[in-house]
Enzyme design. Structure first.
Site, PDB file in Angstrom:
ATOM      1  N   GLN A 130     106.903  49.776  57.672  1.00  0.00           N
ATOM      2  CA  GLN A 130     106.221  48.824  58.546  1.00  0.00           C
ATOM      3  C   GLN A 130     105.246  49.548  59.485  1.00  0.00           C
ATOM      4  OE1 GLN A 130     106.029  45.589  58.777  1.00  0.00           O
ATOM      5  NE2 GLN A 130     105.070  45.395  60.778  1.00  0.00           N
ATOM      6  N   GLU A 131     105.664  50.710  59.933  1.00  0.00           N
ATOM      7  CA  GLU A 131     104.831  51.440  60.892  1.00  0.00           C
ATOM      8  C   GLU A 131     103.593  52.053  60.248  1.00  0.00           C
ATOM      9  OE1 GLU A 131     104.925  51.678  64.062  1.00  0.00           O
ATOM     10  OE2 GLU A 131     106.847  50.770  64.543  1.00  0.00           O
ATOM     11  N   SER A 132     103.755  52.679  59.096  1.00  0.00           N
ATOM     12  CA  SER A 132     102.646  53.494  58.579  1.00  0.00           C
ATOM     13  C   SER A 132     102.442  53.396  57.072  1.00  0.00           C
ATOM     14  CB  SER A 132     102.927  54.955  58.911  1.00  0.00           C
ATOM     15  OG  SER A 132     104.037  55.391  58.131  1.00  0.00           O
TER      16      SER A 132
END
Ligand code: GLU
Length: 488
Positions: free
Chosen positions: A317-319
């Site tokens: 989700q972050e990267s």
């Protein structure tokens, strides 16, 4: 003759007193009234500014304060070698009044230079050009001209340059034009109302729309309502202009060094690129990218007694599992740590995947501890929301939940209240103020979906048996044919 002479004398005396009074007022205003001239700022070591709580100006983002205006003002304070103190105004009108009365050194609040305001405050050099844009919902008919605004609900922020433009239009060419001005809502809230179909139109500055449109997929800009206008900082009129001169030099330095352009690029250059990822893309990227990092996620998971698939889902989700990822607010690396968080968990190089995963996992474990009294799985979802938006904002949403009779320890209840943190009516009474509260809700939802997909992907291979010409599919009882998609 005699009579005339006396009255002339009286008139001169009156004039003399009036002039004395004016001089006293001016001396008071310039001298003691404004305590924020250059020498006062340097002597006190504090630069006190006023701003608005909004996504383009000043807001708490994860565990750090963020916002274009905030960063710019911080740089000015650094330039002067003093500490920055921020006051948040309740409305645009308050903001101007505070500057006027000399209670603050300046207003850094995305303010448009308008004639009306120029009679009350002095503006420094402009740092950005914007246009006012009419915002509509894209599944409705696109308005072609201002005529389309008649017989519709148009809402703008009270005392804004947008309201001033409408008033001008009404006076000059469109006497039938009507609109609503809201003091208790700021632009992002109005854009959200258009997105939800609650109102037909709003007007926002182009930079505001640029920063917001990534989060409101249904809204679009129809046309420019104004000619290009300029944003600038506002200073008190009654002052010796010493601080204003400093600001002028500061801005020319910011321009020459390219720092101003860099800051603009960071805030307005691109939109959030990590949204709306489909299941198929996820599974393909899990095959391509995850194997490299899986052992690292497993190691950290073991250390903190967590599920590696949850940590991996955060990383996605972050990267999208990219070690060199960076966001416009300076968050970096596979687990997208802020500088502050990296320091907190003892990470030196955020772009090193191993360090990022170790740090991100430690940080998530830490956040979980902050919610330790809460039962699973709510505890995990709340900690995830905190990873996204900051624990302070989650606590604020929990308090709102409680005050509305909900259960602050239940994710289902809190996630309903998190989006209220975009509404002034609610965030103005919270400790951490404005937050893009709908983001952590999407964030948690996505991570749950990714987690479910990883669990599904991880299960034992299905077994096929040949019975005659047909292939019969048999599987262990926990095999799920369809990737589960978590709602909630
Ligand atoms: N630039 C606008 C102004 O100066 C901002 C108003 C708003 O965002 O509400 O009024």
């Amino acid at each position: 003759m005699q009579h005339f002479h006396v009255s002339k004398q009286q008139w001169l005396i009156k004039l003399f007193f009036a002039l004395c009074l004016l001089a006293v007022v001016l001396i008071l205003a310039i001298g003691s009234g404004n305590k924020h001239q250059y020498k006062d700022v340097i002597e006190s070591g504090v630069l006190k500014i006023i701003t608005r709580n909004s996504p383009t100006t000043y807001f708490q983002d994860r565990d750090q304060i963020s916002g274009f205006e905030y960063e710019l003002a911080q740089k000015f304070a650094d330039y002067l070698g003093v500490e920055l103190q921020v006051q948040v105004a309740d409305s645009l009108e308050d903001l101007i009044t505070e500057v006027q009365s000399g209670n603050v050194a300046l207003a850094a609040a995305g303010l448009t230079i308008t004639d009306q305001r120029q009679s009350r405050v002095t503006f420094a050099d402009s740092y950005m050009d914007v246009t006012q844009q009419l915002i509509y919902r894209s599944d409705r008919k696109k308005p072609k001209s201002l005529e389309a605004l008649l017989n519709s609900t148009l809402v703008v922020t009270a005392h804004s340059s947008h309201a001033q433009s409408l008033l001008h239009l009404q006076k000059t060419s469109m006497p039938q034009l009507t609109w609503i001005e809201r003091d208790d809502a700021e632009v992002s809230e109005l854009v959200q109302m258009v997105e939800n179909g609650e109102i037909d139109f709003t007007i926002v500055d182009s930079n505001e729309f640029n920063a917001l449109s990534g989060f409101y997929p249904r809204v679009k800009a129809a046309f420019n309502v104004s000619e290009p206008e300029q944003l600038a900082w506002a200073f008190a009129k009654f002052s010796d202009n010493s601080l204003l001169e400093e600001a002028r030099e500061f801005f020319s330095l910011m321009r020459e060094t390219g720092l101003l352009a860099q800051l603009q690029e960071r805030y307005y250059g691109h939109l959030n690129q990590f949204d709306n990822v489909g299941t198929l893309t996820f599974l393909r990227q899990a095959d391509e990218r995850l194997s490299k990092y899986q052992p690292l996620f497993e190691k950290s998971a073991k250390e903190h007694e967590l599920d590696w698939r949850l940590l991996a889902s955060i990383g996605y989700q972050e990267s999208h599992w990219r070690a060199l990822a960076r966001s416009r607010t300076g968050v970096r690396g596979l687990m997208m740590l802020t500088l502050t968080t990296a320091k907190e968990v003892g990470i030196k190089n955020r772009l090193n995947a191993e360090q990022s995963i170790t740090g991100g996992s430690a940080y998530f474990a830490k956040l979980k501890k902050r919610f330790k009294k809460i039962n699973e799985p709510d505890r995990t979802w709340l900690a995830l929301a905190a990873y996204n938006v900051g624990a302070g904002h989650v606590r604020d949403a929990q308090k709102i939940t409680e005050s509305q009779g909900g259960d602050p320890d239940r994710w289902m209840d809190v996630k309903e209240r998190l989006p209220l943190l975009t509404k002034k009516k609610y965030y103005k009474n919270t400790q951490y103020g404005y937050a893009r509260g709908y983001e952590p809700v999407n964030y948690v939802q996505n991570i749950r979906k990714f987690y479910d997909l990883l669990v599904w992907r991880d299960q034992p291979e299905p077994v096929y048996t040949m019975v005659g010409k047909d292939t019969i599919f048999t599987a262990s009882s926990d095999y799920k044919m369809i990737p589960p998609l978590t709602v909630n």
